[in-house]
Write a protein that holds these residues in place. Structure first.
Motif, mmCIF file in Angstrom:
data_model
loop_
_atom_site.group_PDB
_atom_site.id
_atom_site.type_symbol
_atom_site.label_atom_id
_atom_site.label_comp_id
_atom_site.label_asym_id
_atom_site.label_seq_id
_atom_site.Cartn_x
_atom_site.Cartn_y
_atom_site.Cartn_z
ATOM 1 N N ARG A 166 -1.663 -13.908 0.019
ATOM 2 C CA ARG A 166 -1.422 -15.104 -0.717
ATOM 3 C C ARG A 166 -0.090 -15.369 -1.092
ATOM 4 N NH1 ARG A 166 -7.085 -15.594 -3.981
ATOM 5 N NH2 ARG A 166 -8.462 -16.123 -2.458
ATOM 6 N N GLY A 167 0.705 -14.366 -1.025
ATOM 7 C CA GLY A 167 2.085 -14.287 -1.517
ATOM 8 C C GLY A 167 2.286 -13.474 -2.699
ATOM 9 N N ALA A 168 1.570 -12.883 -3.425
ATOM 10 C CA ALA A 168 1.786 -12.266 -4.624
ATOM 11 C C ALA A 168 2.756 -10.899 -4.192
ATOM 12 C CB ALA A 168 0.541 -11.745 -5.490
ATOM 13 N N ALA A 169 3.369 -10.521 -5.024
ATOM 14 C CA ALA A 169 4.305 -9.407 -5.073
ATOM 15 C C ALA A 169 3.516 -8.281 -6.025
ATOM 16 C CB ALA A 169 5.574 -9.522 -5.498
ATOM 17 N N LEU A 170 3.345 -6.839 -5.562
ATOM 18 C CA LEU A 170 2.613 -6.111 -6.281
ATOM 19 C C LEU A 170 3.346 -4.814 -6.394
ATOM 20 C CD1 LEU A 170 0.350 -7.986 -4.962
ATOM 21 C CD2 LEU A 170 -1.071 -5.644 -4.530
ATOM 22 N N VAL A 171 3.339 -4.420 -7.736
ATOM 23 C CA VAL A 171 3.645 -2.877 -8.107
ATOM 24 C C VAL A 171 2.534 -2.109 -8.328
ATOM 25 C CG1 VAL A 171 5.231 -1.584 -9.346
ATOM 26 C CG2 VAL A 171 5.692 -4.037 -8.540
ATOM 27 N N LEU A 172 2.246 -1.012 -7.604
ATOM 28 C CA LEU A 172 0.962 -0.252 -7.837
ATOM 29 C C LEU A 172 1.130 0.886 -8.104
ATOM 30 C CD1 LEU A 172 -2.252 -0.165 -7.159
ATOM 31 C CD2 LEU A 172 -1.488 0.624 -4.771
ATOM 32 N N VAL A 173 0.835 1.526 -9.360
ATOM 33 C CA VAL A 173 0.725 2.921 -9.509
ATOM 34 C C VAL A 173 -0.409 3.554 -9.153
ATOM 35 C CG1 VAL A 173 0.575 4.490 -11.627
ATOM 36 C CG2 VAL A 173 2.194 2.555 -11.805
ATOM 37 N N THR A 174 -0.236 4.591 -8.302
ATOM 38 C CA THR A 174 -1.153 5.284 -7.897
ATOM 39 C C THR A 174 -1.195 6.874 -7.595
ATOM 40 O OG1 THR A 174 -2.881 5.238 -5.909
ATOM 41 C CG2 THR A 174 -0.564 4.775 -5.553
ATOM 42 N N HIS A 175 -2.163 7.391 -7.591
ATOM 43 C CA HIS A 175 -1.959 8.842 -7.329
ATOM 44 C C HIS A 175 -2.363 9.243 -6.091
ATOM 45 C CE1 HIS A 175 -6.515 7.996 -7.889
ATOM 46 N NE2 HIS A 175 -6.600 9.438 -7.258
ATOM 47 N N SER A 176 -2.788 8.298 -5.206
ATOM 48 C CA SER A 176 -3.150 8.533 -3.916
ATOM 49 C C SER A 176 -2.159 8.275 -2.847
ATOM 50 C CB SER A 176 -4.509 7.908 -3.695
ATOM 51 O OG SER A 176 -4.944 7.761 -2.408
ATOM 52 N N PRO A 177 -1.716 9.001 -2.092
ATOM 53 C CA PRO A 177 -0.736 8.798 -0.873
ATOM 54 C C PRO A 177 -1.716 7.950 -0.102
ATOM 55 C CG PRO A 177 -0.457 10.922 -1.666
ATOM 56 C CD PRO A 177 -1.332 10.568 -2.430
#
Length: 221
Positions: A166-177
């Motif tokens: 839908r056009g949102a920009a995401l910044v995702l902190v994750t421990h999982s490659p």
């Protein structure tokens, strides 16, 4: 769109430095690194919850989701409508839009139950419903699937993919490659507050240049 330049934030014994960050609408950046490397701090700075001593952060309407969802004591529906009410949306419209968001995350049947009585995975989905209902331009997510069962984790990832579409920009902190591969176009690795490596996900995960990143991906960090 989200853009940050020359950001620096200092605490006793710790300094976060970020020369440049840019996330386009409909794209996701995965932030990886060992515990204590500054990933959550970076999210809070990008969200505007922590003011940097130097640099600037620019972007559209941002919504930050911490690892532990912050829910009100009321009903599931009231929680889902809370962000809309804060934005000045009338009660009737806010509730109607909240119901749509709950249907999207599979919680409409629990709209009138107490939010605090939901399971852990349902609470994360409710927090996402509240965020998606306000139509954020940028979603900042801190380990959104941590400690979730596989079914809830898959549903959360599907919701995030839909938000991107839908056009949102995401910044995702994750421990999982593996999660970075599924959701993000670019990856950024933080070590002790410094960016060790940043680039397209396939290259950054398969052929990292920095030895710390290689050790982290091999599970030796």
């Amino acid at each position: 769109m989200l853009r940050a330049e020359g950001v620096q934030k200092t605490w006793p014994g710790f300094r976060l430095r970020l020369a440049f960050l840019h996330v386009e609408p409909g794209q996701a950046l995965a932030v990886l690194g060992p515990s204590g490397s500054g990933k959550s701090t970076l999210l809070r700075v990008l969200a505007g919850l922590e003011a940097p001593e130097e640099g600037r952060v620019e972007g559209g309407f941002r919504v930050y989701l911490p690892q532990t969802p912050l829910l009100l004591k009321g009903s599931v529906l009231e929680n889902a409508a809370f962000g809309l009410r804060l934005k000045g949306v009338g009660r009737r419209e806010a509730l109607a839009r909240a119901e749509e968001a709950l249907e999207e995350v599979g919680l409409l049947s629990k709209a009138h139950l107490r939010a605090q009585g939901l399971s852990g995975g349902e609470k994360v989905r409710l927090a996402l419903a509240r965020a998606l209902a306000v139509g954020p331009e940028v979603l900042l997510l801190d380990e959104p699937t941590a400690n979730l069962d596989p079914a809830n984790a898959r549903m959360v990832e599907a919701l995030l993919a839909r938000a991107k579409a839908r056009g949102a920009a995401l910044v995702l902190v994750t421990h999982s490659p593996a999660q970075a591969r599924r959701l993000a176009e670019r990856a950024l690795f933080l070590f002790q507050g410094e960016v060790a490596e940043e680039g397209p996900v396939p290259q950054a995960l398969r052929e990292p240049r920095d030895p710390r990143v290689r050790a982290f991906l091999e599970g030796d960090f």
